[in-house]
Design a protein around this motif. Structure first.
Motif, PDB file in Angstrom:
ATOM      1  N   SER A   1      63.186  42.139  28.813  1.00 39.94           N
ATOM      2  CA  SER A   1      62.379  40.782  28.871  1.00 39.94           C
ATOM      3  C   SER A   1      61.533  40.763  27.572  1.00 39.94           C
TER       4      SER A   1
ATOM      5  N   ALA B   1      59.009  38.142  24.840  1.00 36.28           N
ATOM      6  CA  ALA B   1      58.260  36.757  24.929  1.00 36.28           C
ATOM      7  C   ALA B   1      57.314  36.732  23.826  1.00 36.28           C
TER       8      ALA B   1
ATOM      9  N   GLN C   1      53.799  35.517  22.624  1.00 35.78           N
ATOM     10  CA  GLN C   1      52.503  35.064  23.065  1.00 35.78           C
ATOM     11  C   GLN C   1      51.295  35.121  21.985  1.00 35.78           C
TER      12      GLN C   1
END
Length: 76
Positions: free
Chosen positions: A16, A18, A20
């Motif tokens: 995973s 991401a 941010q």
């Protein structure tokens, strides 16, 4: 996918990834690409910092394109 961090200090096996916003990161560290080795809510580490969201998102797009292409690893 194995990802070699931008600062060349770690190789992380991520499932995973991401982008941010970073609070208190200074001018050059406003956004970060972070990776996780599991599907939980906690992340295992920052892979790279970026001054703006667009640059971070562009790098995430490149990373995903490499993944789609069948790459087993990616260098930030």
């Amino acid at each position: 996918m194995l990802i070699f961090s931008r600062d060349r200090k770690k190789v992380q096996d991520c499932v995973s990834i991401a982008v941010q916003k970073v609070f208190g990161g200074g001018k050059e560290q406003k956004y970060a690409i972070i990776g996780s080795s599991g599907f939980g809510t906690t992340y295992d580490g920052v892979l790279a910092y970026y001054a703006d969201e667009k640059t971070a998102m562009d790098e995430l797009e490149k990373l995903f394109a490499a993944f789609e292409g069948g790459a087993a690893s990616y260098r930030m």
